[in-house]
Design a protein around this motif. Structure first.
Motif, mmCIF file in Angstrom:
data_model
loop_
_atom_site.group_PDB
_atom_site.id
_atom_site.type_symbol
_atom_site.label_atom_id
_atom_site.label_comp_id
_atom_site.label_asym_id
_atom_site.label_seq_id
_atom_site.Cartn_x
_atom_site.Cartn_y
_atom_site.Cartn_z
ATOM 1 N N PRO A 1 -31.348 5.692 74.810
ATOM 2 C CA PRO A 1 -30.126 6.070 74.091
ATOM 3 C C PRO A 1 -30.392 6.881 72.827
ATOM 4 O O PRO A 1 -29.615 7.773 72.493
ATOM 5 C CB PRO A 1 -29.484 4.726 73.736
ATOM 6 C CG PRO A 1 -30.103 3.739 74.637
ATOM 7 C CD PRO A 1 -31.460 4.258 74.984
ATOM 8 N N GLY B 1 -23.563 3.580 75.597
ATOM 9 C CA GLY B 1 -22.814 3.502 74.348
ATOM 10 C C GLY B 1 -23.649 2.772 73.323
ATOM 11 O O GLY B 1 -23.586 1.561 73.203
ATOM 12 N N ASN C 1 -25.537 11.145 69.621
ATOM 13 C CA ASN C 1 -24.794 9.968 69.148
ATOM 14 C C ASN C 1 -25.090 8.707 69.960
ATOM 15 O O ASN C 1 -24.308 7.770 69.964
ATOM 16 C CB ASN C 1 -23.279 10.236 69.171
ATOM 17 C CG ASN C 1 -22.913 11.411 68.309
ATOM 18 O OD1 ASN C 1 -23.436 11.578 67.216
ATOM 19 N ND2 ASN C 1 -22.026 12.256 68.810
ATOM 20 N N ARG D 1 -24.822 8.236 73.001
ATOM 21 C CA ARG D 1 -23.744 8.016 73.966
ATOM 22 C C ARG D 1 -23.804 9.085 75.050
ATOM 23 O O ARG D 1 -24.074 10.245 74.781
ATOM 24 C CB ARG D 1 -22.381 8.078 73.285
ATOM 25 C CG ARG D 1 -22.206 7.044 72.218
ATOM 26 C CD ARG D 1 -20.775 6.987 71.695
ATOM 27 N NE ARG D 1 -20.651 5.993 70.653
ATOM 28 C CZ ARG D 1 -20.671 4.685 70.833
ATOM 29 N NH1 ARG D 1 -20.793 4.211 72.039
ATOM 30 N NH2 ARG D 1 -20.553 3.855 69.828
#
Length: 141
Positions: A28, A56, A33, A35
Motif C-alpha cells: 500500500p 485502503g 495515498n 489507496r
C-alpha cells in the motif's frame, strides 16, 4: 520445485489461492495515498472470472463482486500467466509483449507493477541447476 514447475497443468492453477497470495503481496505504501482498486479478469476461469483487490491504507480486501468503487488498474490475463509473473518465472513486461497480460490504468501504476505488487518470496531463488550444479539436472534422477 523445478519438476513441479515443469509439470503443472492448467487445472493445477487455483484462482482463489492466487488471489489470497496477491492480497498479501500488495504494498500500500507504494500506491498513491495508499489507496487503489485493482480489477482482475481471468480469461481461463468460467466461474467468478472477475476479482477485485481494494486497498485502503493498511486494509486490503479481496472481492468477488464489484465493490462499487472506481477502478484504478484493470488487469486481464490467465491464472497461469498471473501466477508465473508473480512467481518471477516471467516478467510482466514479457507477458504484456506476448499478449497474455493486459493492464490498463495510469502509467505510474502500470509501468512497473512490481513497484506496488511484491513478487512471491520464492521468485528470486536460483534455478536448481544453479544451486546443485550437475547434481541438479533431471537426468541424474
Amino acid at each position: 520445485m523445478d519438476w513441479t514447475r515443469g509439470n503443472l497443468e492448467d487445472t493445477d492453477y487455483d484462482v482463489e489461492l492466487l488471489m489470497l497470495y496477491l492480497e498479501r503481496s500488495v504494498r500500500p505504501e507504494k500506491l498513491p495515498n495508499a489507496r487503489a482498486v485493482i480489477r482482475f479478469r481471468f480469461t481461463d476461469v468460467d466461474d467468478m472470472p472477475d476479482w477485485w483487490i481494494v486497498v485502503g491504507g493498511d486494509a486490503i480486501d479481496i472481492c468477488t463482486a464489484d465493490p462499487g468503487k472506481e477502478v484504478d488498474i484493470y488487469i486481464t490475463t490467465s491464472v497461469r500467466t498471473m501466477t508465473e509473473a508473480w512467481m518471477g518465472r516471467i516478467t510482466y513486461r514479457q507477458a504484456r509483449a506476448d499478449g497474455s497480460f493486459e493492464v490498463h490504468g495510469p502509467p505510474a501504476l502500470t509501468r512497473n507493477i512490481s513497484t506496488w505488487l511484491a513478487d512471491c518470496i520464492f521468485a528470486d531463488l536460483p534455478e536448481p541447476s544453479e544451486i546443485l550444479g550437475n547434481a541438479g539436472s533431471t537426468t541424474d534422477i
